[in-house]
Design a protein around this motif. Structure first.
Motif, short mmCIF file in Angstrom:
data_model
loop_
_atom_site.label_atom_id
_atom_site.label_comp_id
_atom_site.label_asym_id
_atom_site.label_seq_id
_atom_site.Cartn_x
_atom_site.Cartn_y
_atom_site.Cartn_z
N ASP A 1 3.26 2.73 29.72
CA ASP A 1 3.94 4.02 29.84
C ASP A 1 5.21 3.96 29.01
O ASP A 1 5.66 2.88 28.58
N LEU A 2 5.80 5.14 28.77
CA LEU A 2 7.09 5.24 28.08
C LEU A 2 8.18 5.53 29.10
O LEU A 2 8.04 6.44 29.93
N TRP A 3 9.24 4.76 29.04
CA TRP A 3 10.42 4.95 29.88
C TRP A 3 11.55 5.43 28.99
O TRP A 3 11.79 4.87 27.92
N PHE A 4 12.25 6.47 29.42
CA PHE A 4 13.36 7.02 28.66
C PHE A 4 14.66 6.76 29.42
O PHE A 4 15.06 7.57 30.27
N PRO A 5 15.31 5.63 29.16
CA PRO A 5 16.54 5.30 29.89
C PRO A 5 17.66 6.27 29.55
O PRO A 5 17.80 6.70 28.40
N GLU A 6 18.45 6.59 30.55
CA GLU A 6 19.60 7.48 30.35
C GLU A 6 20.79 6.66 29.84
O GLU A 6 21.77 6.45 30.53
N ALA A 7 20.65 6.23 28.60
CA ALA A 7 21.70 5.43 27.95
C ALA A 7 21.78 5.87 26.49
O ALA A 7 20.75 5.96 25.81
N ASP A 8 22.97 6.15 26.02
CA ASP A 8 23.18 6.55 24.63
C ASP A 8 23.28 5.30 23.77
O ASP A 8 24.26 4.56 23.83
N CYS B 1 24.11 8.60 18.12
CA CYS B 1 23.63 7.94 19.33
C CYS B 1 22.40 8.71 19.81
O CYS B 1 22.26 9.90 19.56
N GLY B 2 21.52 8.02 20.49
CA GLY B 2 20.31 8.68 20.96
C GLY B 2 19.72 7.97 22.16
O GLY B 2 20.06 6.81 22.45
N ARG B 3 18.84 8.64 22.87
CA ARG B 3 18.11 8.07 23.99
C ARG B 3 16.69 7.82 23.53
O ARG B 3 15.89 8.76 23.38
N MET B 4 16.38 6.57 23.29
CA MET B 4 15.14 6.18 22.65
C MET B 4 14.09 5.79 23.69
O MET B 4 14.41 5.34 24.79
N PRO B 5 12.79 5.94 23.35
CA PRO B 5 11.73 5.56 24.28
C PRO B 5 11.58 4.04 24.37
O PRO B 5 11.83 3.32 23.40
N VAL B 6 11.18 3.58 25.55
CA VAL B 6 10.92 2.17 25.78
C VAL B 6 9.48 2.03 26.24
O VAL B 6 9.06 2.64 27.22
N LEU B 7 8.70 1.24 25.50
CA LEU B 7 7.32 0.98 25.87
C LEU B 7 7.30 -0.10 26.96
O LEU B 7 7.83 -1.19 26.76
N VAL B 8 6.70 0.23 28.10
CA VAL B 8 6.63 -0.69 29.24
C VAL B 8 5.17 -1.01 29.53
O VAL B 8 4.33 -0.11 29.57
N MET B 9 4.86 -2.30 29.72
CA MET B 9 3.52 -2.75 30.06
C MET B 9 3.60 -3.63 31.29
O MET B 9 4.49 -4.49 31.39
N VAL B 10 2.67 -3.43 32.24
CA VAL B 10 2.62 -4.21 33.48
C VAL B 10 1.19 -4.73 33.64
O VAL B 10 0.24 -3.95 33.64
N SER B 11 1.04 -6.03 33.78
CA SER B 11 -0.28 -6.61 34.03
C SER B 11 -0.67 -6.39 35.48
O SER B 11 0.13 -6.60 36.40
N GLY B 12 -1.91 -5.95 35.71
CA GLY B 12 -2.35 -5.58 37.04
C GLY B 12 -2.38 -6.73 38.03
O GLY B 12 -1.92 -6.60 39.16
N TYR B 13 -2.91 -7.88 37.64
CA TYR B 13 -3.08 -8.98 38.58
C TYR B 13 -1.77 -9.67 38.89
O TYR B 13 -1.41 -9.88 40.05
N SER B 14 -1.02 -10.05 37.88
CA SER B 14 0.19 -10.84 38.10
C SER B 14 1.43 -9.98 38.31
O SER B 14 2.43 -10.45 38.85
N ARG B 15 1.39 -8.70 37.87
CA ARG B 15 2.54 -7.78 37.90
C ARG B 15 3.65 -8.21 36.96
O ARG B 15 4.81 -7.80 37.12
N CYS C 1 15.48 2.73 9.48
CA CYS C 1 16.66 3.44 10.00
C CYS C 1 16.25 4.22 11.24
O CYS C 1 15.31 5.04 11.19
N TRP C 2 16.94 3.97 12.37
CA TRP C 2 16.61 4.66 13.61
C TRP C 2 17.40 5.96 13.77
O TRP C 2 17.06 6.78 14.62
N ALA C 3 18.44 6.16 12.96
CA ALA C 3 19.17 7.42 12.99
C ALA C 3 18.31 8.52 12.38
O ALA C 3 17.31 8.26 11.73
N ARG C 4 18.72 9.76 12.60
CA ARG C 4 17.92 10.89 12.16
C ARG C 4 18.50 11.48 10.87
O ARG C 4 19.71 11.52 10.67
N HIS C 5 17.57 11.91 9.98
CA HIS C 5 17.92 12.69 8.79
C HIS C 5 18.95 11.96 7.92
O HIS C 5 19.98 12.52 7.56
N GLN C 6 18.64 10.73 7.58
CA GLN C 6 19.52 9.95 6.71
C GLN C 6 18.81 9.64 5.39
O GLN C 6 17.58 9.65 5.31
#
Length: 415
Positions: free
Chosen positions: A122-129, A137-151, A350-355
């Motif tokens: 899933d994608l997590w969008f942390p409330e952090a600039d 500054c921006g709020r970027m997506p974080v890719l999160v993966m969780v293994s079912g058996y071991s967690r 470059c992670w900034a926009r329109h540069q």
């Protein structure tokens, strides 16, 4: 009715102290019949109020008729249909009791995960600039993966939620695991696919020999593991932290996850790290070769000698102007290849926009080429259209044209 404490004391005096009923009654100041009733039952006394009728009883038949026709009818609509003019609380309570008799039961099955079976994503969008450079500054997506058996949880911040960046993020996280789950569970994320995986994600799944499972819409329980992991990151990792950029965010997150995966998991009653080896042993092996850069496209380089990736422009060696070039991009780099495979540009993503990102060497080469082009002036010789031999063109004196148009003496007669 006596209290539970009195009931317990009566039984103790009679059985442990061998005290007669008459003595117990005199000692506690109660009647002998009360002592006898207390000794006659093994259950403590419980006050029960006599059941009284409810105002809803008079309309229960009408409620049942409405629920039989429409089991999902809201209590507010039922109140309107039966002309209910009393409090809604008692009506809603009765409807809640009666509805299960008319609505089909939908029990939830308990999911049991086998080692190596799947991982939820899933994608997590942390409330952090996050500082991205160029004063942005921006709020970027974080890719999160969780293994079912071991967690076991793994996560990484990405520059965007586009397909190419998602695939590159998957590859980096799976490389950290050193293995591939047999199924990757996703919701209907546009970059992954809606209803069916995108062609790029299908190719990626084929490379990994894994399966992409897309959940049904509005079914959050299907990936509850990663949803709870997102909440865990939100409440336990993020508060009080400050980040200097995406790399700093990923470094802090990786260090924190090493600690988090060694904590006791409440549901499992065990540490995810202790179950990880058994989990990974049943996963698929990583491909022998790294996957190609999945965000790629071809374009004919114009005179501007820049290519656009996401919203930013990156300079290319002007020598490639007019030629077809291939642009490769991942989370960290942008590489441009000429037709023969020669690298004609390589930039940090470059992670900034329109540069506009310019390599000084490309700019200098462009200035040299423009200066050479402006110095190449025609000197009386022109080349034929078919690029044949040079043709001599006569250059007349300007006085010839003056005489022709009677501007000076010697030309035609002025009327």
């Amino acid at each position: 009715m006596i209290l539970v404490e009195d009931w317990a004391e009566i039984r103790r005096l009679h059985r442990a102290e061998r005290m007669p009923i008459r003595a117990i009654a005199r000692h506690l100041g109660i009647s002998r019949n009360t002592v006898k009733r207390a000794l006659a039952t093994d259950r403590p006394p419980k006050y029960e109020r006599a059941v009284k009728g409810s105002a809803v009883d008079a309309v229960e038949v009408q409620i049942r008729e409405l629920l039989r026709e429409t089991p999902t009818m809201p209590a507010t609509v039922i109140a309107e249909r039966i002309g209910w003019d009393r409090g809604m609380t008692i009506l809603k309570d009765r409807v809640r009791e009666l509805r299960p008799a008319y609505v089909p039961v939908d029990p939830v099955s308990r999911t049991v995960y086998r080692p190596g079976e799947l991982a939820q994503c899933d994608l997590w969008f942390p409330e952090a600039d996050i500082p991205l450079g160029y004063g942005q500054c921006g709020r970027m997506p974080v890719l999160v993966m969780v293994s079912g058996y071991s967690r076991v949880i793994t996560a990484r911040m990405l520059p965007s939620r586009r397909t190419g960046d998602l695939i590159d993020g998957h590859w980096r996280l799976l490389t950290e695991w050193g293995a591939v789950p047999k199924t990757l569970v996703w919701d209907n994320e546009a970059g992954v696919g809606r209803g069916r995986p995108t062609s790029e994600f299908a190719a990626f799944a084929g490379l990994l020999a894994t399966k992409i499972y897309l959940c049904r819409p509005r079914d959050p329980e299907a990936k509850g593991l990663v949803e709870r992991a997102n909440g865990y990151l939100e409440t336990s990792f993020l508060p009080g932290r400050h980040f200097s950029g995406p790399d700093d965010f990923n470094s802090q997150l990786t260090a924190w996850l090493k600690v988090a995966n060694r904590r006791i998991h409440r549901t499992l009653g065990a540490r995810p790290a202790d179950r990880w080896e058994a989990d990974r042993a049943q996963m698929l092996t990583l491909p022998a070769a790294d996957p190609p850069t999945w965000w790629r496209f071809q374009v004919r380089l114009g005179r501007d000698h820049y290519v656009r990736v996401d919203t930013c422009d990156y300079s290319v060696d002007p020598a490639a102007i007019g030629h077809q070039v291939t642009v490769l991009s991942d989370n960290e780099k942008v590489i441009v290849l000429a037709a023969g495979g020669e690298i004609v540009a390589e930039h940090t993503r470059c992670w900034a926009r329109h540069q506009t990102i310019t390599d000084p060497q490309h700019a200098e080469t462009g200035r040299i080429m423009r200066r050479e082009h402006h110095h190449q002036r025609p000197t009386g010789h022109i080349r034929s259209v078919d690029s044949g031999p040079l043709v001599e063109v006569e250059q007349r004196e300007l006085g010839t044209y003056d005489r022709l148009f009677t501007v000076i003496d010697g030309g035609r007669e002025v009327i």
